[in-house]
Write a protein that holds these residues in place. Structure first.
Motif, short mmCIF file in Angstrom:
data_model
loop_
_atom_site.label_atom_id
_atom_site.label_comp_id
_atom_site.label_asym_id
_atom_site.label_seq_id
_atom_site.Cartn_x
_atom_site.Cartn_y
_atom_site.Cartn_z
N LYS A 275 -9.76 -0.73 -3.45
CA LYS A 275 -9.24 0.61 -3.22
C LYS A 275 -8.24 0.97 -4.30
O LYS A 275 -7.88 0.15 -5.14
N SER A 276 -7.77 2.22 -4.26
CA SER A 276 -6.80 2.66 -5.26
C SER A 276 -5.59 3.31 -4.58
O SER A 276 -5.05 4.29 -5.08
N PRO A 360 8.47 6.69 6.87
CA PRO A 360 7.34 6.69 5.93
C PRO A 360 5.97 6.59 6.59
O PRO A 360 4.96 6.75 5.92
N GLY A 361 5.96 6.30 7.89
CA GLY A 361 4.68 6.23 8.58
C GLY A 361 3.89 4.97 8.26
O GLY A 361 4.47 3.92 7.95
N ASN A 362 2.58 5.09 8.28
CA ASN A 362 1.69 3.96 8.06
C ASN A 362 0.79 4.20 6.85
O ASN A 362 0.60 5.35 6.42
N SER A 363 0.26 3.13 6.31
CA SER A 363 -0.71 3.24 5.23
C SER A 363 -2.04 3.73 5.80
O SER A 363 -2.23 3.83 7.02
N SER A 364 -2.98 4.00 4.90
CA SER A 364 -4.31 4.43 5.35
C SER A 364 -5.01 3.35 6.16
O SER A 364 -5.90 3.63 6.96
N GLY A 365 -4.57 2.09 5.96
CA GLY A 365 -5.13 0.98 6.73
C GLY A 365 -4.37 0.69 8.01
O GLY A 365 -4.70 -0.27 8.71
N GLY A 366 -3.34 1.48 8.31
CA GLY A 366 -2.60 1.32 9.56
C GLY A 366 -1.39 0.42 9.48
O GLY A 366 -0.76 0.15 10.51
N LEU A 367 -1.00 -0.04 8.28
CA LEU A 367 0.16 -0.92 8.14
C LEU A 367 1.44 -0.09 8.11
O LEU A 367 1.52 0.91 7.39
N SER A 368 2.46 -0.53 8.84
CA SER A 368 3.74 0.16 8.82
C SER A 368 4.36 0.07 7.44
O SER A 368 4.38 -0.99 6.81
N LEU A 369 4.92 1.19 6.96
CA LEU A 369 5.55 1.23 5.65
C LEU A 369 7.08 1.15 5.75
O LEU A 369 7.77 1.33 4.74
#
Length: 399
Positions: A275-276, A360-369
């Motif tokens: 991914k990018s 910051p919410g989560n990444s597109s993969g659902g990981l907490s930022l």
């Protein structure tokens, strides 16, 4: 009654057989092999050769010169005890590659100092990683052509934590403090990587990168430190992209640097096998160059980088990516820190920083930022706790 006694005898026999069988089937206990003066093994390499899978190798503090070899056994824990042992290449190398070539899998190395790795093809390393899965902790790798150099292995997870990497690189721009090849996953946390000699303080081609709570910096002109001063290029280089989290780091670039960009992503093209997506969250950037600089350079990536809660101090463009998503960052030519001269980058109270961050919410993969820790010198971290209603901007809470 006899039948009862016979049944009990049979049960006793069955249980005894089960216990004996289990004892036969159980593997022998792992051995602890001691290295050093007066110990079973005079040098680490002799212990590596004798080891069996699962062994622990304890290296007594001291200097081991020219002790170069391959570590071919798997599931080993190698650790320095009673101080930090020094492994000096002493002009030698293993297989033309490194001080130690790690070809075994699931190897952990803890608390060693390694230096002096130079090889005929100019691409030597203190540690050359060729197995699957590797962990390095609490160690100091300096003055080698590469501190760490790994090969291509997408099944491998590499974890580097609480280490110092300093003044590695031959000075040719192709050798670095840390150079991770096409691994499956890199976790790089709580490290101090500084003064790369022309190369990068961290370069990684891994498919997935977590780079969190580290300090990337180099000595200023006239300063002294644990190594000689370097002249690094990028502080962090992720040339082929991949899912990359850059969270809670202190990222400083000296005036004497070889590239105006501090973080570089995708400059050699985004590989089709990854991914990018790039997440740059709650970092503190300092650029000492007063005439040039880009804090985050993104090339060849159509996915918008997410930059949130970052503190940018000094001259420069935040990012060249026009569609990057920038939220609650703060930039100024001179930001107030506790002691910038001594690299204490905890921010002073300012309404522009204090409680000025956003979730910051989560990444597109659902990981907490969320940033949950802060870098602590040297090569450590501490828990990060909000002092107000919201997170502060940067790598630290306001003092």
């Amino acid at each position: 009654m006899q039948a009862i006694r016979t049944s009990a005898t049979r049960i006793t026999f069955a249980v005894t057989a089960l216990i004996v069988g289990a004892a036969i089937a159980a593997p022998a206990s792992a051995a602890t092999r001691s290295v050093g003066t007066g110990k079973t093994y005079a040098t680490p390499c002799k212990a590596f050769a004798a080891a069996a899978a699962g062994d622990v190798i304890e290296i007594q503090a001291g200097t081991y010169v020219g002790d170069v070899c391959s570590i071919s056994k798997s599931n080993l824990t190698i650790r320095g005890v009673n101080g930090r042992p020094k492994i000096d290449a002493g002009g030698k190398n293993a297989n033309g590659k490194a001080i130690w070539v790690v070809s075994g899998s699931n190897i952990t190395i803890d608390n060693v100092e390694m230096y002096g790795a130079y090889v005929p093809d100019h691409n030597g390393a203190a540690l050359r990683l060729e197995g699957t899965n590797f962990t390095l902790r609490n160690s100091f790798l300096h003055d080698n052509e590469n501190g760490i150099l790994s090969g291509e292995n997408t099944a491998s997870t590499i974890t580097l934590e609480n280490n110092e990497f300093g003044h590695n690189g031959r000075g040719d721009g192709y050798t670095h403090n840390v150079y991770i090849g096409k691994a499956g996953k890199l976790t790089f946390r709580y490290n101090f990587s500084h003064d790369a000699n022309v190369g990068h303080n961290l370069k990684t081609r891994a498919l997935y990168n977590t780079i969190s709570y580290n300090r990337f910096s180099s000595l200023r002109s006239g300063e002294t430190g644990s190594t000689a001063a370097g002249k690094p290029s990028y502080e962090i280089n992720v040339p082929n992209g991949g899912t990359t989290y850059i969270i809670g780091n202190v990222i400083m670039q000296p005036t004497a640097s070889n590239n105006p960009a501090m973080v570089s992503y995708g400059e050699e093209g985004i590989s089709t096998d990854r991914k990018s997506d790039l997440y740059v969250i709650n970092n503190t950037f300092v650029n000492d160059d007063s005439s040039r600089g880009t804090f985050v350079t993104v090339r060849n990536a159509t996915t918008a980088a997410k930059l949130t809660n970052n503190l940018f101090s000094g001259y420069g463009t935040v990012t060249n990516q026009t569609n990057a998503i920038k939220k609650t960052n703060y930039q100024a030519l001179a930001i107030g820190f506790v002691n910038l001269a001594s690299y204490d980058l905890r921010p002073l109270a300012s309404a522009l920083v204090l409680n000025a961050g956003s979730a910051p919410g989560n990444s597109s993969g659902g990981l907490s930022l969320n940033a949950t820790s802060s870098y602590k010198h040297t090569a450590a971290a501490s828990a990060r706790s909000k002092l107000g209603t919201a997170i502060d901007i940067g790598a630290y809470e306001v003092q």
